[in-house]
Design a protein around this motif. Structure first.
Motif, PDB file in Angstrom:
ATOM      1  N   SER A   1       0.827  -1.205   0.000  1.00  0.00           N
ATOM      2  CA  SER A   1       0.000   0.000   0.000  1.00  0.00           C
ATOM      3  C   SER A   1       0.862   1.256   0.000  1.00  0.00           C
ATOM      4  O   SER A   1       0.617   2.206  -0.745  1.00  0.00           O
ATOM      5  N   TYR A   2       1.894   1.276   0.819  1.00  0.00           N
ATOM      6  CA  TYR A   2       2.777   2.437   0.930  1.00  0.00           C
ATOM      7  C   TYR A   2       3.501   2.695  -0.386  1.00  0.00           C
ATOM      8  O   TYR A   2       3.621   3.839  -0.834  1.00  0.00           O
ATOM      9  N   THR A   3       3.985   1.643  -1.014  1.00  0.00           N
ATOM     10  CA  THR A   3       4.740   1.791  -2.266  1.00  0.00           C
ATOM     11  C   THR A   3       3.844   2.255  -3.405  1.00  0.00           C
ATOM     12  O   THR A   3       4.241   3.111  -4.206  1.00  0.00           O
ATOM     13  N   LYS A   4       2.642   1.707  -3.502  1.00  0.00           N
ATOM     14  CA  LYS A   4       1.715   2.140  -4.547  1.00  0.00           C
ATOM     15  C   LYS A   4       1.356   3.609  -4.380  1.00  0.00           C
ATOM     16  O   LYS A   4       1.259   4.359  -5.354  1.00  0.00           O
ATOM     17  N   LYS A   5       1.155   4.030  -3.131  1.00  0.00           N
ATOM     18  CA  LYS A   5       0.818   5.429  -2.874  1.00  0.00           C
ATOM     19  C   LYS A   5       1.959   6.335  -3.327  1.00  0.00           C
ATOM     20  O   LYS A   5       1.731   7.389  -3.938  1.00  0.00           O
ATOM     21  N   ALA A   6       3.200   5.936  -3.031  1.00  0.00           N
ATOM     22  CA  ALA A   6       4.352   6.736  -3.434  1.00  0.00           C
ATOM     23  C   ALA A   6       4.426   6.867  -4.953  1.00  0.00           C
ATOM     24  O   ALA A   6       4.634   7.961  -5.493  1.00  0.00           O
ATOM     25  N   TYR A   7       4.237   5.761  -5.655  1.00  0.00           N
ATOM     26  CA  TYR A   7       4.279   5.794  -7.118  1.00  0.00           C
ATOM     27  C   TYR A   7       3.119   6.592  -7.691  1.00  0.00           C
ATOM     28  O   TYR A   7       3.270   7.306  -8.692  1.00  0.00           O
ATOM     29  N   TYR A   8       1.960   6.465  -7.082  1.00  0.00           N
ATOM     30  CA  TYR A   8       0.796   7.227  -7.549  1.00  0.00           C
ATOM     31  C   TYR A   8       1.088   8.723  -7.471  1.00  0.00           C
ATOM     32  O   TYR A   8       0.898   9.463  -8.439  1.00  0.00           O
ATOM     33  N   ASN A   9       1.558   9.178  -6.312  1.00  0.00           N
ATOM     34  CA  ASN A   9       1.832  10.601  -6.138  1.00  0.00           C
ATOM     35  C   ASN A   9       2.967  11.072  -7.045  1.00  0.00           C
ATOM     36  O   ASN A   9       2.935  12.196  -7.567  1.00  0.00           O
ATOM     37  N   LEU A  10       3.966  10.227  -7.236  1.00  0.00           N
ATOM     38  CA  LEU A  10       5.074  10.582  -8.121  1.00  0.00           C
ATOM     39  C   LEU A  10       4.588  10.754  -9.559  1.00  0.00           C
ATOM     40  O   LEU A  10       4.911  11.748 -10.229  1.00  0.00           O
ATOM     41  N   CYS A  11       3.827   9.795 -10.049  1.00  0.00           N
ATOM     42  CA  CYS A  11       3.345   9.870 -11.427  1.00  0.00           C
ATOM     43  C   CYS A  11       2.483  11.101 -11.650  1.00  0.00           C
ATOM     44  O   CYS A  11       2.587  11.773 -12.684  1.00  0.00           O
ATOM     45  N   LYS A  12       1.631  11.418 -10.702  1.00  0.00           N
ATOM     46  CA  LYS A  12       0.769  12.587 -10.823  1.00  0.00           C
ATOM     47  C   LYS A  12       1.584  13.876 -10.805  1.00  0.00           C
ATOM     48  O   LYS A  12       1.299  14.818 -11.550  1.00  0.00           O
ATOM     49  N   ALA A  13       2.608  13.928  -9.946  1.00  0.00           N
ATOM     50  CA  ALA A  13       3.445  15.125  -9.870  1.00  0.00           C
ATOM     51  C   ALA A  13       4.217  15.344 -11.162  1.00  0.00           C
ATOM     52  O   ALA A  13       4.323  16.470 -11.671  1.00  0.00           O
ATOM     53  N   VAL A  14       4.769  14.271 -11.712  1.00  0.00           N
ATOM     54  CA  VAL A  14       5.538  14.377 -12.959  1.00  0.00           C
ATOM     55  C   VAL A  14       4.625  14.770 -14.120  1.00  0.00           C
ATOM     56  O   VAL A  14       4.974  15.626 -14.944  1.00  0.00           O
ATOM     57  N   ALA A  15       3.445  14.166 -14.193  1.00  0.00           N
ATOM     58  CA  ALA A  15       2.501  14.502 -15.269  1.00  0.00           C
ATOM     59  C   ALA A  15       2.072  15.961 -15.181  1.00  0.00           C
ATOM     60  O   ALA A  15       1.962  16.654 -16.203  1.00  0.00           O
ATOM     61  N   LYS A  16       1.828  16.441 -13.963  1.00  0.00           N
ATOM     62  CA  LYS A  16       1.426  17.841 -13.784  1.00  0.00           C
ATOM     63  C   LYS A  16       2.541  18.797 -14.176  1.00  0.00           C
ATOM     64  O   LYS A  16       2.314  19.817 -14.830  1.00  0.00           O
ATOM     65  N   LYS A  17       3.763  18.460 -13.806  1.00  0.00           N
ATOM     66  CA  LYS A  17       4.900  19.300 -14.176  1.00  0.00           C
ATOM     67  C   LYS A  17       5.094  19.304 -15.689  1.00  0.00           C
ATOM     68  O   LYS A  17       5.437  20.346 -16.281  1.00  0.00           O
ATOM     69  N   ALA A  18       4.856  18.182 -16.341  1.00  0.00           N
ATOM     70  CA  ALA A  18       4.951  18.133 -17.810  1.00  0.00           C
ATOM     71  C   ALA A  18       3.914  19.042 -18.448  1.00  0.00           C
ATOM     72  O   ALA A  18       4.209  19.757 -19.417  1.00  0.00           O
ATOM     73  N   ASP A  19       2.709  19.046 -17.921  1.00  0.00           N
ATOM     74  CA  ASP A  19       1.658  19.918 -18.448  1.00  0.00           C
ATOM     75  C   ASP A  19       2.020  21.381 -18.248  1.00  0.00           C
ATOM     76  O   ASP A  19       1.790  22.226 -19.128  1.00  0.00           O
ATOM     77  N   GLU A  20       2.580  21.711 -17.102  1.00  0.00           N
ATOM     78  CA  GLU A  20       2.967  23.098 -16.821  1.00  0.00           C
ATOM     79  C   GLU A  20       4.007  23.594 -17.817  1.00  0.00           C
ATOM     80  O   GLU A  20       4.047  24.784 -18.142  1.00  0.00           O
ATOM     81  N   ASN A  21       4.857  22.677 -18.271  1.00  0.00           N
ATOM     82  CA  ASN A  21       5.931  23.070 -19.191  1.00  0.00           C
ATOM     83  C   ASN A  21       5.591  22.762 -20.651  1.00  0.00           C
ATOM     84  O   ASN A  21       6.464  22.826 -21.517  1.00  0.00           O
ATOM     85  N   ASN A  22       4.323  22.457 -20.899  1.00  0.00           N
ATOM     86  CA  ASN A  22       3.852  22.201 -22.265  1.00  0.00           C
ATOM     87  C   ASN A  22       4.697  21.159 -22.992  1.00  0.00           C
ATOM     88  O   ASN A  22       5.047  21.321 -24.169  1.00  0.00           O
ATOM     89  N   VAL A  23       5.024  20.103 -22.279  1.00  0.00           N
ATOM     90  CA  VAL A  23       5.793  19.003 -22.880  1.00  0.00           C
ATOM     91  C   VAL A  23       4.890  18.241 -23.842  1.00  0.00           C
ATOM     92  O   VAL A  23       3.724  17.986 -23.549  1.00  0.00           O
ATOM     93  N   GLU A  24       5.445  17.909 -24.986  1.00  0.00           N
ATOM     94  CA  GLU A  24       4.672  17.194 -25.999  1.00  0.00           C
ATOM     95  C   GLU A  24       4.203  15.840 -25.472  1.00  0.00           C
ATOM     96  O   GLU A  24       4.931  15.134 -24.780  1.00  0.00           O
ATOM     97  N   ASP A  25       2.964  15.509 -25.815  1.00  0.00           N
ATOM     98  CA  ASP A  25       2.399  14.238 -25.364  1.00  0.00           C
ATOM     99  C   ASP A  25       3.211  13.059 -25.901  1.00  0.00           C
ATOM    100  O   ASP A  25       3.705  13.086 -27.025  1.00  0.00           O
ATOM    101  N   SER A  26       3.322  12.055 -25.073  1.00  0.00           N
ATOM    102  CA  SER A  26       3.988  10.807 -25.453  1.00  0.00           C
ATOM    103  C   SER A  26       3.235   9.674 -24.781  1.00  0.00           C
ATOM    104  O   SER A  26       2.390   9.908 -23.910  1.00  0.00           O
TER     105      SER A  26
END
Length: 212
Positions: free
Chosen positions: A93-118
């Motif tokens: 549970s702890y590890t999944k939560k960490a990965y979930y939050n990491l993926c969301k943070a990285v995706a949000k930062k990509a959107d902020e910087n207008n990174v091309e979709d992949s």
């Protein structure tokens, strides 16, 4: 002298077979329901409902209120979810939560910087699809394979963000990619805790540098 008729007893093994089949079906249904309940509880409660956000460190909007949905919100959630390094790669549970939050943070930062979709970025935005099959313990190789895939995608998107907006972070991202390459999708996660912990911590450091 009257002839005595002796009736042959009907065999009981067909009834025993029927009872065994019925018991087998019942056992299967109970097991399947338990597996589904365990996975739903582990993922939903351990990932979505336990995001860690520290309100005193979130950015303020123009009215002085905390601005929801920012990359920094996601970063603080992620940072908070890896504080206990002893649970990483051992506590599902702890590890999944960490990965979930990491993926969301990285995706949000990509959107902020207008990174091309992949494909990698799309998968991070739909994180639950990345670990749909992760219902087995972290001691199994199947879980390691899925989390290895998620780690590779995080490293790829962070590199895309770095190339586009943060050239000064090239060496940090290179270090992150090196750690990611050392993770093995065929070795259970509990046997490579150090690598996975390093990956999560280096991802945190890269995101922190991007937020500064």
């Amino acid at each position: 002298m009257a002839e005595i008729k002796i009736e042959k007893k009907k065999p009981i093994w067909p009834w025993i077979l029927v009872v065994l089949v019925i018991l087998g079906i019942i056992a299967y249904l109970v097991y399947a329901n338990q597996e589904r309940d365990d996975y739903n509880d582990d993922f939903d409660d351990g990932v979505i409902n336990e995001q860690v956000v520290e309100p005193d460190t979130k950015p303020l909007d123009t009215r002085g209120a905390y601005a929801p949905g920012t990359a920094y919100d996601q970063y603080t959630a992620f940072e908070g979810s890896i504080r206990d390094s002893t649970r990483i790669a051992l506590d599902s549970s702890y590890t999944k939560k960490a990965y979930y939050n990491l993926c969301k943070a990285v995706a949000k930062k990509a959107d902020e910087n207008n990174v091309e979709d992949s494909q990698a970025l799309t998968d991070l935005k739909e994180f639950s699809m990345l670990i749909t099959k992760v219902s087995s313990p972290l001691s199994s190789a199947e879980s390691a394979k899925n989390f290895k895939t998620a780690s590779d995608k995080v490293a790829k998107v962070l590199e895309d963000i770095q190339i586009k907006s943060y050239p000064e972070l090239q060496s940090q991202v290179a270090d992150l990619k090196q750690v990611t390459s050392e993770m093995d999708g065929y070795i259970s996660m509990d046997k490579q805790q150090d690598n996975i912990t390093q990956f999560l911590q280096k991802s945190r450091d890269v995101l922190k540098a991007m937020n500064n």
